[in-house]
Design a protein around this motif. Structure first.
Motif, PDB file in Angstrom:
ATOM      1  N   GLY A  66       0.790  -1.232   0.000  1.00  0.00           N
ATOM      2  CA  GLY A  66       0.000   0.000   0.000  1.00  0.00           C
ATOM      3  C   GLY A  66       0.816   1.273   0.000  1.00  0.00           C
ATOM      4  N   TYR A  67       2.121   1.136  -0.144  1.00  0.00           N
ATOM      5  CA  TYR A  67       2.982   2.317  -0.245  1.00  0.00           C
ATOM      6  C   TYR A  67       3.518   2.400  -1.666  1.00  0.00           C
ATOM      7  N   PRO A  68       3.249   3.491  -2.369  1.00  0.00           N
ATOM      8  CA  PRO A  68       3.801   3.620  -3.721  1.00  0.00           C
ATOM      9  C   PRO A  68       5.318   3.753  -3.680  1.00  0.00           C
ATOM     10  N   LYS A  69       5.962   3.241  -4.737  1.00  0.00           N
ATOM     11  CA  LYS A  69       7.412   3.358  -4.856  1.00  0.00           C
ATOM     12  C   LYS A  69       7.815   4.482  -5.791  1.00  0.00           C
ATOM     13  N   SER A  70       6.916   4.877  -6.687  1.00  0.00           N
ATOM     14  CA  SER A  70       7.280   5.917  -7.655  1.00  0.00           C
ATOM     15  C   SER A  70       6.125   6.886  -7.859  1.00  0.00           C
ATOM     16  N   PHE A  71       6.495   8.076  -8.317  1.00  0.00           N
ATOM     17  CA  PHE A  71       5.534   9.171  -8.396  1.00  0.00           C
ATOM     18  C   PHE A  71       5.716   9.997  -9.658  1.00  0.00           C
ATOM     19  N   ALA A  80       5.866  16.779 -14.948  1.00  0.00           N
ATOM     20  CA  ALA A  80       7.174  17.329 -15.306  1.00  0.00           C
ATOM     21  C   ALA A  80       8.255  16.256 -15.347  1.00  0.00           C
ATOM     22  N   GLY A  81       7.989  15.106 -14.736  1.00  0.00           N
ATOM     23  CA  GLY A  81       8.975  14.033 -14.680  1.00  0.00           C
ATOM     24  C   GLY A  81       8.521  12.971 -13.721  1.00  0.00           C
ATOM     25  N   THR A  82       9.475  12.196 -13.234  1.00  0.00           N
ATOM     26  CA  THR A  82       9.164  11.114 -12.306  1.00  0.00           C
ATOM     27  C   THR A  82      10.303  10.923 -11.317  1.00  0.00           C
ATOM     28  N   ILE A  83       9.956  10.409 -10.162  1.00  0.00           N
ATOM     29  CA  ILE A  83      10.932  10.101  -9.121  1.00  0.00           C
ATOM     30  C   ILE A  83      10.398   8.935  -8.316  1.00  0.00           C
ATOM     31  N   GLY A  84      11.311   8.133  -7.810  1.00  0.00           N
ATOM     32  CA  GLY A  84      10.860   7.019  -6.983  1.00  0.00           C
ATOM     33  C   GLY A  84      11.989   6.105  -6.593  1.00  0.00           C
ATOM     34  N   PHE A  85      11.608   5.013  -5.946  1.00  0.00           N
ATOM     35  CA  PHE A  85      12.560   3.995  -5.544  1.00  0.00           C
ATOM     36  C   PHE A  85      12.562   2.902  -6.604  1.00  0.00           C
ATOM     37  N   GLY A  98      15.703   6.695  -8.278  1.00  0.00           N
ATOM     38  CA  GLY A  98      15.879   7.090  -9.675  1.00  0.00           C
ATOM     39  C   GLY A  98      14.966   8.268  -9.969  1.00  0.00           C
ATOM     40  N   TYR A  99      15.379   9.120 -10.896  1.00  0.00           N
ATOM     41  CA  TYR A  99      14.574  10.299 -11.218  1.00  0.00           C
ATOM     42  C   TYR A  99      14.949  10.853 -12.576  1.00  0.00           C
ATOM     43  N   TRP A 100      14.004  11.544 -13.197  1.00  0.00           N
ATOM     44  CA  TRP A 100      14.295  12.355 -14.372  1.00  0.00           C
ATOM     45  C   TRP A 100      13.229  13.431 -14.514  1.00  0.00           C
ATOM     46  N   LEU A 101      13.628  14.499 -15.169  1.00  0.00           N
ATOM     47  CA  LEU A 101      12.764  15.661 -15.361  1.00  0.00           C
ATOM     48  C   LEU A 101      12.790  16.041 -16.834  1.00  0.00           C
ATOM     49  N   LEU A 118      10.871  12.882  -1.359  1.00  0.00           N
ATOM     50  CA  LEU A 118      11.005  11.430  -1.463  1.00  0.00           C
ATOM     51  C   LEU A 118      11.893  10.881  -0.345  1.00  0.00           C
ATOM     52  N   ILE A 119      12.957  11.586  -0.021  1.00  0.00           N
ATOM     53  CA  ILE A 119      13.847  11.164   1.065  1.00  0.00           C
ATOM     54  C   ILE A 119      13.065  11.122   2.379  1.00  0.00           C
ATOM     55  N   GLN A 120      12.326  12.159   2.641  1.00  0.00           N
ATOM     56  CA  GLN A 120      11.527  12.216   3.868  1.00  0.00           C
ATOM     57  C   GLN A 120      10.529  11.058   3.904  1.00  0.00           C
TER      58      GLN A 120
END
Length: 194
Positions: A66-71, A80-85, A98-101, A118-120
């Motif tokens: 129930g916890y998303p890994k990416s956003f 604008a892009g994506t970030i996640g584990f 990983g991330y990109w914009l 994301l770190i928080q």
């Protein structure tokens, strides 16, 4: 964290299937820019490819209890892009980011805000002990992010990734939960005193 509003312009939210066309268009419009550092872009050939990617991200939500890994990174209402584990090792409590914009969204401070959030999330919600980021040695923009947010450069991984016609070395950055807490507290105290 299904939706996390960072400020009036930037938020993180889970992808949904309706995002496929917008996310595909962002990827394709930034393809030549992103290709310098991302090795998977030639596999994105259609909106359907992007829809499959989003479906796999939604499956991760279930697999990750129930916890998303990416956003999706949302800036002024647009993706604008994506970030996640990219990977979470539950036994060792390690997440790899990983991330990109998109090219048109560069230079706005968006990714710094997104990575900070994301770190928080990783430390506070997912209970991680370590967050790591691997970045191509020559990718100065991406390297600046972990350096700005208190990560420690831990070493170089030689020929870590094949990018179309050559290998690139990666720099490994790591941040531990107790280091983040100290960094976070110190930064907030500095803000209060200014």
């Amino acid at each position: 964290m299904l939706l996390h509003k960072i400020d009036e312009e930037v938020s993180l939210r889970m992808f949904n299937e309706d995002d496929a066309e917008e996310f595909y268009n962002l990827t394709i419009s930034s393809k030549s820019y992103l290709k310098e550092w991302l090795g998977w872009l030639d596999y994105v050939e259609s909106v359907e490819d992007t829809a499959q990617n989003i479906k796999s991200r939604l499956n991760e939500y279930v697999e990750n209890r129930g916890y998303p890994k990416s956003f999706a990174i949302i800036f002024k209402g647009k993706i604008a892009g994506t970030i996640g584990f990219n990977d979470i090792n539950r036994a060792s409590k390690i997440g790899e980011v990983g991330y990109w914009l998109g090219e048109q969204f560069q230079g706005e401070g968006i990714m710094t805000k997104a990575l900070n959030a994301l770190i928080q999330y990783g430390f506070e919600e997912l209970g991680l002990n370590r967050i790591q980021i691997k970045v191509a040695v020559e990718n100065k923009k991406s390297r600046a992010l972990p350096e700005r947010l208190g990560f420690t450069q831990e070493g170089i991984i030689r020929q870590a990734e094949w990018l179309y016609d050559h290998y690139v070395d990666h720099v490994m950055y790591g941040l531990l939960a107790d280091e983040w807490n100290k960094f976070f507290v110190t930064r907030n105290l500095a803000k209060e005193q200014s």
